[in-house]
Write a protein that holds these residues in place. Structure first.
Motif, PDB file in Angstrom:
ATOM      1  N   ALA A 385       0.890  -1.214  -0.222  1.00  0.00           N
ATOM      2  CA  ALA A 385      -0.004  -0.062  -0.045  1.00  0.00           C
ATOM      3  C   ALA A 385       1.084   1.216  -0.054  1.00  0.00           C
ATOM      4  O   ALA A 385       1.716   1.310   0.641  1.00  0.00           O
ATOM      5  CB  ALA A 385      -0.778   0.268   1.083  1.00  0.00           C
ATOM      6  N   ASP A 387      -0.358   4.759   0.573  1.00  0.00           N
ATOM      7  CA  ASP A 387      -1.538   5.534   0.964  1.00  0.00           C
ATOM      8  C   ASP A 387      -1.422   6.922   0.725  1.00  0.00           C
ATOM      9  O   ASP A 387      -0.245   7.630   0.387  1.00  0.00           O
ATOM     10  CB  ASP A 387      -2.057   5.214   2.423  1.00  0.00           C
ATOM     11  N   GLY A 404      -2.447   6.586  -2.670  1.00  0.00           N
ATOM     12  CA  GLY A 404      -3.815   6.265  -2.407  1.00  0.00           C
ATOM     13  C   GLY A 404      -4.242   4.942  -3.225  1.00  0.00           C
ATOM     14  O   GLY A 404      -5.120   4.535  -3.132  1.00  0.00           O
ATOM     15  N   LEU A 456      -7.363   2.043  -2.700  1.00  0.00           N
ATOM     16  CA  LEU A 456      -7.458   2.137  -1.057  1.00  0.00           C
ATOM     17  C   LEU A 456      -8.516   2.560  -0.578  1.00  0.00           C
ATOM     18  O   LEU A 456      -9.019   2.591   0.734  1.00  0.00           O
ATOM     19  CB  LEU A 456      -6.129   2.530  -0.617  1.00  0.00           C
ATOM     20  N   GLN A 459      -8.285   4.722   2.813  1.00  0.00           N
ATOM     21  CA  GLN A 459      -7.823   4.204   3.722  1.00  0.00           C
ATOM     22  C   GLN A 459      -6.600   4.335   4.002  1.00  0.00           C
ATOM     23  O   GLN A 459      -5.514   4.402   2.977  1.00  0.00           O
ATOM     24  CB  GLN A 459      -8.130   2.834   3.927  1.00  0.00           C
ATOM     25  N   THR A 460      -5.761   4.714   5.111  1.00  0.00           N
ATOM     26  CA  THR A 460      -4.399   4.484   5.497  1.00  0.00           C
ATOM     27  C   THR A 460      -3.968   3.584   6.399  1.00  0.00           C
ATOM     28  O   THR A 460      -4.904   3.007   7.216  1.00  0.00           O
ATOM     29  CB  THR A 460      -4.024   6.032   6.012  1.00  0.00           C
ATOM     30  N   PHE A 463      -3.086  -1.574   7.753  1.00  0.00           N
ATOM     31  CA  PHE A 463      -4.002  -2.385   7.078  1.00  0.00           C
ATOM     32  C   PHE A 463      -4.508  -3.419   7.767  1.00  0.00           C
ATOM     33  O   PHE A 463      -3.567  -4.254   8.304  1.00  0.00           O
ATOM     34  CB  PHE A 463      -3.904  -2.326   5.715  1.00  0.00           C
TER      35      PHE A 463
END
Length: 784
Positions: A385, A387, A404, A456, A459-460, A463
């Motif tokens: 990810a 983010d 992102g 995503l 979301q950050t 995860f």
């Protein structure tokens, strides 16, 4: 090569009379016999024609050995190293590397059940009777994947004739950790018994995460086990083992070290990209900065063992169901900057059935015949990810389309295999034996790997899931993942074929073994053996390239000669083994310098050396042990290795380096240990024991690229213990000290992900895992 082998054999033979003379002159005590099941029979260690090291349950408890990693101090030419993605178990320089697709080169077994996945090597020890380490290929009785050796742990069974048990508690002052464990054996009538065992461990760790203001890795381990024994008749018995293990960690025992290059350095790049908010500590000081890491593994195992004596034969059946779920969340840039986050889940299910039919011993021909079946399924899902908070947005403007988003990796593999095996020993005379064995194995595998770029949805990290919707067709993110990170995805790949792979493979192999034993006296046995082994091929789980999926089998031919000697009228013993093993198509996994790992088959390699182990009951009060392993590993032909940072490629067209003639990671030339225990009787009921153990290792690399920035210097580790105990064996109180020399011991390392990318190729940095510095614990044990 031949000159080396002759010199090695001459040196080992020359050492024998010197040690024998020392023992005969000075020894006064008598050694206790060690019983093992290395050849699927109960027999004395001195009669086993294999290089075997045994660590007993008492030694495991007294030495503070909690898992396989601690065991390596006691066994030359063995190492176990935890990495960011898996676990490396190495014997004689041979290991599998870090890839979820690999079968392990060192076969691991618990109560005759194959624990083939690297995650299972981390299961803590509980109520263990002994651990046997067999070095060299073990293809006949332990199977096709024990190409480097086998590690067999034997837990305590329930007994129908005694009420017994123990309770144990310990506290580690330096890591602020405690452990409680115990077991109780309860007979029920004359034919039935149950043994219950449990463990709870909680530990804060030895790393200081200065960003989160917490110590790491914080451990929380729990294991419960029930072992049920039913002696149905004098000739028929059933043993059922049910076990659940749950072990979690918060944080990691690694840090960023050894910056190279610049300007800008990696620290400079992070400082600039975060506006001065991230100050990177890149010195080795047991301090790290990270946004947080965690993982949790739950293992369930049910094993039913049936032993049926039929005349002078024994039929053994071992049926097992084994599964685990593993989830990890990794701040895999290993800094406090928000760059990349990863999350992953692996589910594994295995069923196995083995039958063995063994004759009695002492006949003209003794034999063991067997059949084995297993099937397993692996589901491995990972998320990489980037983010919305990632500093890549500021540090690398061209990376804007991937902010992102993430890249998901979905990998599956299933296997179905069967094999038949037999081992025959011809007792030619009272002093001469010839053993012939063979195993035929057949396996079918299916594998898939799919990489997708996902949205995503704001979301950050961290995860707690790996499933997100795939980006739409207008996104430039898949192109940037390919151009910037070398990731082929289903939406965009360099060759236009996407990344949705599926394949199947079948392989079969016959592996023979020949062994000759000669008792030249009542106290000395010589043996020589020839063995072939192989390790299964499969499908690469970690590569980001859609052209790198399937890899081939690995093969070995091994020669070994040795001697097992009882010295000083039974007060001492010495075991010597000289070995020479040739490997072809050796499987290796190497970091691609950005975010992935690639599997290759090295053409060929040779490992050779000598192992010597001895113990001596010098007096009734003084017990000494010692072992040494000499290892010479060399790639005979490996011209497709990845280069380390700053190394000039031998092949400019491919950018690869030639490792022909080089060693490999985890192959120190010399490893050794020396231990002693001295007993003093304080009163008629109280005894005092002083114990001291030295573990030495030559220098070695911890990265497959043989990067000199990731080389562990030679070291001597000193462990000690003082034990006060009741001479009846009812209770003991021990003070245990580990790594008193406070050695900084690197166990794994590699380039820090994206460190080269963020510096525009001008610099890089490394991350490395380290063993614990010096620490002291106190332990109390009560036996009943």
């Amino acid at each position: 090569m031949m000159k080396f082998r002759k010199n090695l054999l001459a040196a080992s033979i020359a050492a024998v009379p010197a040690l024998a003379l020392t023992g005969n002159v000075m020894a006064q005590g008598m050694l206790e016999e060690v019983i093992v099941t290395a050849q699927k029979r109960s027999e004395s260690l001195s009669d086993v024609p294999i290089s075997v090291n045994v660590v007993g349950g008492e030694q495991i408890s007294n030495g503070g050995i909690t898992n396989l990693n601690d065991l390596a101090d006691w066994v030359p030419n063995l190492s176990m190293n935890q990495t960011g993605l898996g676990t490396n178990v190495t014997i004689r320089g041979i290991s599998s590397g870090i890839n979820p697709a690999f079968e392990q080169s060192v076969g691991m077994y618990v109560d005759d059940v194959f624990y083939g996945r690297p995650q299972l090597a981390r299961v803590p020890y509980l109520d263990v009777n002994r651990v046997e380490v067999l070095r060299g290929p073990q293809p006949i009785l332990f199977g096709k994947n024990a190409i480097a050796g086998a590690i067999s742990a034997v837990t305590n069974r329930a007994a129908t004739d005694v009420v017994e048990g123990f309770a144990e508690a310990s506290y580690n002052f330096d890591q602020e950790g405690y452990e409680v464990q115990g077991a109780v054996n309860i007979p029920i009538g004359d034919t039935f018994a149950i043994r219950l065992a449990g463990l709870k461990r909680d530990e804060d760790g030895y790393y200081d995460n200065t960003f989160l203001d917490q110590t790491e890795s914080q451990l929380d381990h729990e294991i419960i086990r029930a072992n049920i024994q039913w002696d149905a008749t004098d000739n028929l018995s059933f043993n059922l083992k049910i076990e659940n293990a749950d072990f979690t960690t918060e944080g990691r025992f690694l840090e960023i070290i050894n910056p190279v290059g610049g300007p800008p350095t990696y620290a400079d790049a992070l400082l600039a990209a975060t506006g001065g908010a991230v100050i990177l500590d890149d010195k080795q000081d047991f301090k790290r900065q990270s946004n947080g890491d965690s993982d949790e593994t739950e293992v369930d195992n049910i094993t039913l063992t049936i032993d049926w004596d039929i005349g002078e034969h024994t039929l053994t059946s071992v049926t097992s169901s084994l599964e685990y779920d593993y989830f990890q969340n990794c701040d895999c840039d290993f800094t406090s900057a928000v760059i990349i986050e990863t999350a992953g889940n692996e589910n594994y299910e295995q069923f196995s059935q083995e039958f063995r039919f063994a004759s009695s011993t002492g006949n003209t021909i003794d034999y063991i015949l067997g059949a084995y079946y297993s099937d397993y399924d692996i589901d491995n899902d990972e998320l990489l990810a980037i983010d919305a908070n990632s500093i890549l947005a500021a540090a690398v403007p061209a990376a804007a389309p991937v902010i992102g988003t993430g890249n998901t990796r979905l990998y599956t593999m299933s296997s179905e295999q069967w094999s038949v095996f037999g081992q025959f020993t011809w007792n030619i005379s009272d002093t001469l034996r010839l053993t012939l064995g063979g195993r035929y194995s057949d396996e079918d595998k299916e594998g898939t790997r799919n990489l997708n770029v996902v949205d995503l949805q704001g979301q950050t990290g961290p995860f707690d899931q790996t499933t997100f919707p795939i980006v739409d067709g207008t996104s430039f993110a898949p192109l940037v993942y390919f151009a910037g990170f070398g990731i082929d995805s289903e939406q965009f790949s360099g060759n236009g074929e996407g990344h949705n792979l599926a394949a199947s493979r079948s392989e079969s192999k016959f592996t023979p073994a020949v062994n000759v034993q000669w008792d030249i006296s009542n106290d000395t046995m010589l043996y020589a053996s020839y063995t072939e082994g192989f390790k299964a091929g499969g499908f690469d789980a970690r590569s980001n390239l859609n052209t790198n999926f399937e890899f081939e089998e690995e093969f070995a031919e091994s020669y070994e000669a040795g001697a097992k000697m009882s010295l000083a009228d039974g007060a001492a013993e010495l075991n010597v083994a000289v070995y020479y093993t040739e490997y072809s198509d050796l499987q290796t996994s190497q970091f691609d310098g950005v975010l992935g790992f690639n599997v290759t088959n090295a053409s060929s390699a040779t490992t050779q050396g000598i192992e010597m182990e001895g113990r001596w009951q010098a007096t009734d009060s003084l017990y000494l042990t010692g072992a040494v392993g000499y290892l010479d590993f060399e790639f005979d032909n490996f011209d497709i290795s990845q280069c380390y940072y700053g190394e000039t490629p031998d092949n400019p067209e491919t950018g690869l380096c030639d490792r022909t003639g080089d060693t490999r990671e985890y192959a120190p030339e010399l490893t050794a240990n020396l231990g002693g225990a001295y007993d003093i009787e304080i009163t008629n009921n109280i005894g005092l024991t002083f114990g001291l153990d030295l573990a030495y290792s030559d220098d070695y690399f911890v990265s497959p690229t043989l990067d000199p920035n990731l080389k562990q210097d030679s070291f001597v580790k000193l462990n000690g213990r003082i034990v006060v105990e009741d001479l009846d064996g009812t209770w003991s109180l021990a003070l245990i000290a580990e790594n008193l020399t406070d050695e900084e011991i690197m166990t794994f390392g590699n380039q820090a992900p994206l460190s080269t990318t963020l510096t525009g190729g001008a610099a890089t940095a490394y991350y490395a895992f380290y063993e614990a510095p010096s620490n002291v614990a106190v332990k109390f044990r009560y036996n009943f």
